[in-house]
Scaffold this motif. Structure first.
Motif, PDB file in Angstrom:
ATOM      1  N   THR A   5      -4.191 -14.492  -0.129  1.00 18.88           N
ATOM      2  CA  THR A   5      -2.728 -13.745  -0.200  1.00 18.88           C
ATOM      3  C   THR A   5      -2.822 -12.721   0.697  1.00 18.88           C
ATOM      4  N   LYS A   7      -0.310  -9.725   3.746  1.00 17.09           N
ATOM      5  CA  LYS A   7       0.873  -9.148   3.724  1.00 17.09           C
ATOM      6  C   LYS A   7       1.219  -9.311   5.305  1.00 17.09           C
ATOM      7  N   VAL A   8       2.635  -9.706   5.386  1.00 16.29           N
ATOM      8  CA  VAL A   8       3.196  -9.812   6.805  1.00 16.29           C
ATOM      9  C   VAL A   8       3.442  -8.693   7.323  1.00 16.29           C
ATOM     10  N   GLY A  13       8.852 -10.068  10.727  1.00 20.38           N
ATOM     11  CA  GLY A  13       8.421 -10.927   9.707  1.00 20.38           C
ATOM     12  C   GLY A  13       8.025 -12.280  10.221  1.00 20.38           C
ATOM     13  N   LYS A  37       5.866 -18.016  -0.923  1.00 23.22           N
ATOM     14  CA  LYS A  37       6.053 -16.485  -1.122  1.00 23.22           C
ATOM     15  C   LYS A  37       5.859 -16.474  -2.816  1.00 23.22           C
ATOM     16  N   LEU A  54      11.285 -20.190   5.010  1.00 21.58           N
ATOM     17  CA  LEU A  54      10.513 -19.421   3.892  1.00 21.58           C
ATOM     18  C   LEU A  54      11.076 -17.987   3.992  1.00 21.58           C
ATOM     19  N   ALA A  56       9.862 -15.075   5.301  1.00 25.95           N
ATOM     20  CA  ALA A  56       8.943 -14.109   4.996  1.00 25.95           C
ATOM     21  C   ALA A  56       9.450 -12.894   5.628  1.00 25.95           C
ATOM     22  N   ARG A  57       9.345 -11.823   5.341  1.00 25.91           N
ATOM     23  CA  ARG A  57       9.967 -10.249   5.970  1.00 25.91           C
ATOM     24  C   ARG A  57       8.731  -9.409   5.994  1.00 25.91           C
ATOM     25  N   GLU A  60       6.310  -8.290   3.049  1.00 24.79           N
ATOM     26  CA  GLU A  60       6.169  -9.057   1.937  1.00 24.79           C
ATOM     27  C   GLU A  60       4.844  -9.799   1.768  1.00 24.79           C
ATOM     28  N   GLU A  61       4.496 -10.252   0.786  1.00 19.60           N
ATOM     29  CA  GLU A  61       3.050 -11.155   0.620  1.00 19.60           C
ATOM     30  C   GLU A  61       3.509 -12.751   0.649  1.00 19.60           C
ATOM     31  N   ILE A  62       2.375 -13.179   1.129  1.00 20.17           N
ATOM     32  CA  ILE A  62       2.520 -14.599   1.278  1.00 20.17           C
ATOM     33  C   ILE A  62       1.224 -15.148   1.025  1.00 20.17           C
TER      34      ILE A  62
END
Length: 90
Positions: A5, A7-8, A13, A37, A54, A56-57, A60-62
């Motif tokens: 996991t 962070k972006v 993003g 996400k 997705l 993802a910004r 945010e965590e992915i």
């Protein structure tokens, strides 16, 4: 199966150039790899459309998952792409 996991960090993003670099890196490995996400279904990390969808910004965590020989190394490479504040050559 390996999982990580992260962070972006990119200000845009996981979109445009960062997404393209992410997908190119994932596609270099002959193993299955997904990205998700929290609370969402994982998508194929080798598909630019799936990665862009997705949404993802920044901040945010992915979660990255890979299964097969070299999974840990692939996840480390993908994490490095996502963790860069700005992609090289931007």
């Amino acid at each position: 199966m390996s999982e990580r996991t992260i962070k972006v960090e990119s200000k845009v993003g996981l979109h445009a150039r960062p997404a393209a670099l992410f997908v190119q890196t994932a596609a270099q490995a002959p193993i299955d790899v997904t990205v998700a996400k929290p609370g969402k279904e994982p998508v194929n990390a080798k598909s630019i459309l799936a990665v862009l969808a997705l949404d993802a910004r920044h901040g945010e965590e992915i979660t990255l998952r890979a299964d097969g020989d070299g999974a840990d190394e692939l996840l480390a490479k993908l994490a490095a792409v996502v963790a860069e504040a700005e992609p090289k050559g931007a």
